[in-house]
Scaffold this motif. Structure first.
Motif, mmCIF file in Angstrom:
data_model
loop_
_atom_site.group_PDB
_atom_site.id
_atom_site.type_symbol
_atom_site.label_atom_id
_atom_site.label_comp_id
_atom_site.label_asym_id
_atom_site.label_seq_id
_atom_site.Cartn_x
_atom_site.Cartn_y
_atom_site.Cartn_z
ATOM 1 N N ALA A 1 14.173 1.297 0.620
ATOM 2 C CA ALA A 1 12.977 0.460 0.532
ATOM 3 C C ALA A 1 11.736 1.301 0.275
ATOM 4 C CB ALA A 1 12.819 -0.354 1.823
ATOM 5 N N LEU A 2 11.687 2.491 0.875
ATOM 6 C CA LEU A 2 10.550 3.384 0.642
ATOM 7 C C LEU A 2 10.521 3.839 -0.811
ATOM 8 C CD1 LEU A 2 8.147 4.982 1.774
ATOM 9 C CD2 LEU A 2 9.758 6.811 2.374
ATOM 10 N N GLU A 3 11.680 4.176 -1.343
ATOM 11 C CA GLU A 3 11.743 4.585 -2.751
ATOM 12 C C GLU A 3 11.253 3.453 -3.657
ATOM 13 O OE1 GLU A 3 15.323 7.801 -3.170
ATOM 14 O OE2 GLU A 3 15.923 5.733 -2.760
ATOM 15 N N GLU A 4 11.649 2.217 -3.347
ATOM 16 C CA GLU A 4 11.224 1.076 -4.148
ATOM 17 C C GLU A 4 9.716 0.864 -4.039
ATOM 18 O OE1 GLU A 4 12.031 -3.757 -4.466
ATOM 19 O OE2 GLU A 4 13.351 -2.492 -3.263
ATOM 20 N N THR A 5 9.191 0.995 -2.812
ATOM 21 C CA THR A 5 7.753 0.815 -2.595
ATOM 22 C C THR A 5 6.937 1.859 -3.351
ATOM 23 O OG1 THR A 5 8.106 -0.182 -0.420
ATOM 24 C CG2 THR A 5 5.938 0.785 -0.833
ATOM 25 N N LEU A 6 7.394 3.108 -3.304
ATOM 26 C CA LEU A 6 6.647 4.199 -3.940
ATOM 27 C C LEU A 6 6.936 4.310 -5.437
ATOM 28 C CD1 LEU A 6 7.078 6.976 -1.205
ATOM 29 C CD2 LEU A 6 5.134 5.453 -1.535
ATOM 30 N N VAL B 1 -10.442 0.534 -5.180
ATOM 31 C CA VAL B 1 -10.086 0.332 -3.779
ATOM 32 C C VAL B 1 -9.361 -0.995 -3.620
ATOM 33 C CG1 VAL B 1 -10.986 -0.051 -1.470
ATOM 34 C CG2 VAL B 1 -11.943 1.779 -2.884
ATOM 35 N N ALA B 2 -9.883 -2.058 -4.280
ATOM 36 C CA ALA B 2 -9.255 -3.359 -4.179
ATOM 37 C C ALA B 2 -7.852 -3.324 -4.773
ATOM 38 C CB ALA B 2 -10.106 -4.408 -4.901
ATOM 39 N N HIS B 3 -7.702 -2.583 -5.876
ATOM 40 C CA HIS B 3 -6.391 -2.499 -6.516
ATOM 41 C C HIS B 3 -5.384 -1.794 -5.604
ATOM 42 C CE1 HIS B 3 -3.402 -2.245 -9.653
ATOM 43 N NE2 HIS B 3 -3.356 -0.916 -9.511
ATOM 44 N N VAL B 4 -5.832 -0.695 -4.974
ATOM 45 C CA VAL B 4 -4.957 0.027 -4.052
ATOM 46 C C VAL B 4 -4.561 -0.862 -2.899
ATOM 47 C CG1 VAL B 4 -4.847 1.945 -2.423
ATOM 48 C CG2 VAL B 4 -5.795 2.318 -4.701
ATOM 49 N N GLY B 5 -5.517 -1.674 -2.410
ATOM 50 C CA GLY B 5 -5.228 -2.520 -1.266
ATOM 51 C C GLY B 5 -4.157 -3.546 -1.544
ATOM 52 N N LYS B 6 -3.949 -3.917 -2.828
ATOM 53 C CA LYS B 6 -2.945 -4.918 -3.183
ATOM 54 C C LYS B 6 -1.551 -4.318 -3.304
ATOM 55 C CE LYS B 6 -6.224 -7.852 -5.692
ATOM 56 N NZ LYS B 6 -6.594 -8.399 -7.023
ATOM 57 N N ARG B 7 -1.454 -2.990 -3.383
ATOM 58 C CA ARG B 7 -0.148 -2.350 -3.491
ATOM 59 C C ARG B 7 0.642 -2.521 -2.198
ATOM 60 N NH1 ARG B 7 -2.010 3.528 -5.826
ATOM 61 N NH2 ARG B 7 -2.876 2.829 -7.821
ATOM 62 N N ARG B 8 1.960 -2.570 -2.352
ATOM 63 C CA ARG B 8 2.788 -2.579 -1.152
ATOM 64 C C ARG B 8 2.658 -1.239 -0.435
ATOM 65 N NH1 ARG B 8 8.686 -3.890 -2.901
ATOM 66 N NH2 ARG B 8 8.980 -3.577 -0.651
ATOM 67 N N GLN B 9 2.571 -1.301 0.874
ATOM 68 C CA GLN B 9 2.402 -0.090 1.673
ATOM 69 C C GLN B 9 3.716 0.248 2.384
ATOM 70 O OE1 GLN B 9 -0.642 1.700 1.986
ATOM 71 N NE2 GLN B 9 -1.164 0.395 0.239
ATOM 72 N N PRO B 10 4.077 1.518 2.457
ATOM 73 C CA PRO B 10 5.282 1.892 3.217
ATOM 74 C C PRO B 10 5.064 1.665 4.706
ATOM 75 C CG PRO B 10 4.092 3.852 2.506
ATOM 76 C CD PRO B 10 3.423 2.686 1.846
ATOM 77 N N SER B 11 6.126 1.311 5.393
ATOM 78 C CA SER B 11 6.037 1.121 6.841
ATOM 79 C C SER B 11 6.289 2.452 7.554
ATOM 80 C CB SER B 11 7.062 0.090 7.307
ATOM 81 O OG SER B 11 8.381 0.611 7.189
ATOM 82 N N LEU B 12 5.881 2.511 8.796
ATOM 83 C CA LEU B 12 6.131 3.721 9.583
ATOM 84 C C LEU B 12 7.623 3.943 9.766
ATOM 85 C CD1 LEU B 12 3.361 3.494 12.332
ATOM 86 C CD2 LEU B 12 3.445 5.019 10.360
ATOM 87 N N ALA B 13 8.370 2.852 9.915
ATOM 88 C CA ALA B 13 9.818 2.996 10.067
ATOM 89 C C ALA B 13 10.436 3.639 8.829
ATOM 90 C CB ALA B 13 10.449 1.625 10.326
ATOM 91 N N GLN B 14 9.943 3.252 7.655
ATOM 92 C CA GLN B 14 10.441 3.858 6.429
ATOM 93 C C GLN B 14 10.095 5.343 6.362
ATOM 94 O OE1 GLN B 14 8.588 1.429 3.451
ATOM 95 N NE2 GLN B 14 9.977 -0.303 3.755
#
Length: 321
Positions: free
Chosen positions: A52-57, A6-19
């Motif tokens: 940016a979404l592609e980069e985040t994911l 859970v902590a590891h997931v929380g550190k990942r960059r999250q996509p924004s709603l706009a993306q």
């Protein structure tokens, strides 16, 4: 999932709603300019958001060529997830709005073309008088498009003919209305009362184009009368055109009674006839998503509409019929 995960997931960059909105729009339109226009975003900003979404994911969502845009296999899968996330966010905002104050904010109402011209004056007057803070936004579309809009979250409430039989959609019945026969002058059934349904077997009947539920209802009525063939040689996109074709002597048609006064007042070359009991009918209702956050408001609106519609030539039903 462990606490460490859970902590590891929380550190990942999250996509924004706009993306997510940008990607969902491109996935639907498969065209950057159309997608940008659909969500009110500039094309460069839309393209940047998707990149940016592609980069985040860490995945490629789109296959871009000079001529068109295609979804990659990953894009096909994640577009469904993005739509689901956006729908849930929309439901969250809707519920928060409903909690703050009922009958305020936007209400996106979808209406079928064979109802809109005849019932909207009553609906708009009711909303104006009783719910002045409600921002009513009306969308006229055919049934299939409206149901898609409701289930996807694009629309909040529908006003249309039922039954729909769609899982996850609840119907709030408003009224039943009879169909009447519209004929040209001189037709042997013109102006008659108590016309047997069997008479439909011999008529040259004009219908709306495919996609209109009223066309399907008319064909069902013909089948119930014992007519096996599809009596269609001429069709029209709307009831106004259909009635003018009748006035020109091309055949007869069926109209819901709420449409009769408006549509037949434009020509002196028409006659109307009524069917023997039980006359063919249709039921009109509001439809909402089952468990909608504003479901209580929609039920109250349905009750108010039943009262407001009583002066029309319909048989108002109660909410449990």
């Amino acid at each position: 999932m462990t606490v460490g995960n859970v902590a590891h997931v929380g550190k990942r960059r999250q996509p924004s709603l706009a993306q997510l909105r940008a990607f969902a729009a491109v996935a639907e339109c498969l065209h950057f300019r159309d997608a940008a226009a659909a969500i009110g975003m500039s094309q460069p900003a839309l393209s940047g958001a998707v990149s940016a979404l592609e980069e985040t994911l860490g995945v490629t969502l789109l296959e871009r060529t000079t001529r068109k845009v295609l979804l990659s296999p990953a894009g096909e899968r994640l577009a469904v997830r993005a739509q689901a996330v956006l729908a849930e966010v929309g439901a969250l905002m809707e519920e928060a709005e409903a909690v703050r104050a009922p009958f305020t904010g936007a209400l996106r109402l979808g209406v079928i073309p064979t109802v809109a011209p005849y019932l909207l004056p009553t609906v708009l007057r009711l909303v104006h008088d009783r719910y002045p803070l409600l921002d009513l936004q009306v969308h006229e579309e055919q049934t299939a498009s409206l149901v898609e809009g409701l289930t996807s979250g694009r629309l909040d409430l529908l006003l249309l003919a039922v039954p729909l039989g769609v899982p996850g959609v609840a119907e709030l019945p408003l009224f039943d209305e009879d169909f009447v026969l519209v004929t040209p002058l001189g037709h042997p059934l013109g102006g008659r009362e108590g016309i047997p349904r069997e008479a439909l077997k011999e008529l040259h009947l004009l219908l709306l184009d495919e996609g209109h539920c009223l066309r399907d209802q008319a064909l069902d009525i013909c089948r119930e009368a014992g007519r096996e063939d599809a009596p269609v040689t001429t069709t029209a996109a709307g009831l106004s055109t259909l009635v003018q074709l009748v006035a020109g002597g091309l055949g007869c048609t069926l109209l819901p009674r709420t449409a009769l006064r408006l549509e037949t007042s434009r020509s002196s070359q028409l006659l109307t006839g009524s069917f023997a009991d039980p006359a063919p009918t249709r039921r009109v209702a509001l439809a909402m998503r089952t468990g909608a956050a504003r479901g209580g408001e929609y039920e109250e609106l349905a009750a108010a509409l039943r009262q407001a519609l009583r002066p029309l030539p319909v048989r108002v039903v109660n909410g449990t019929d």
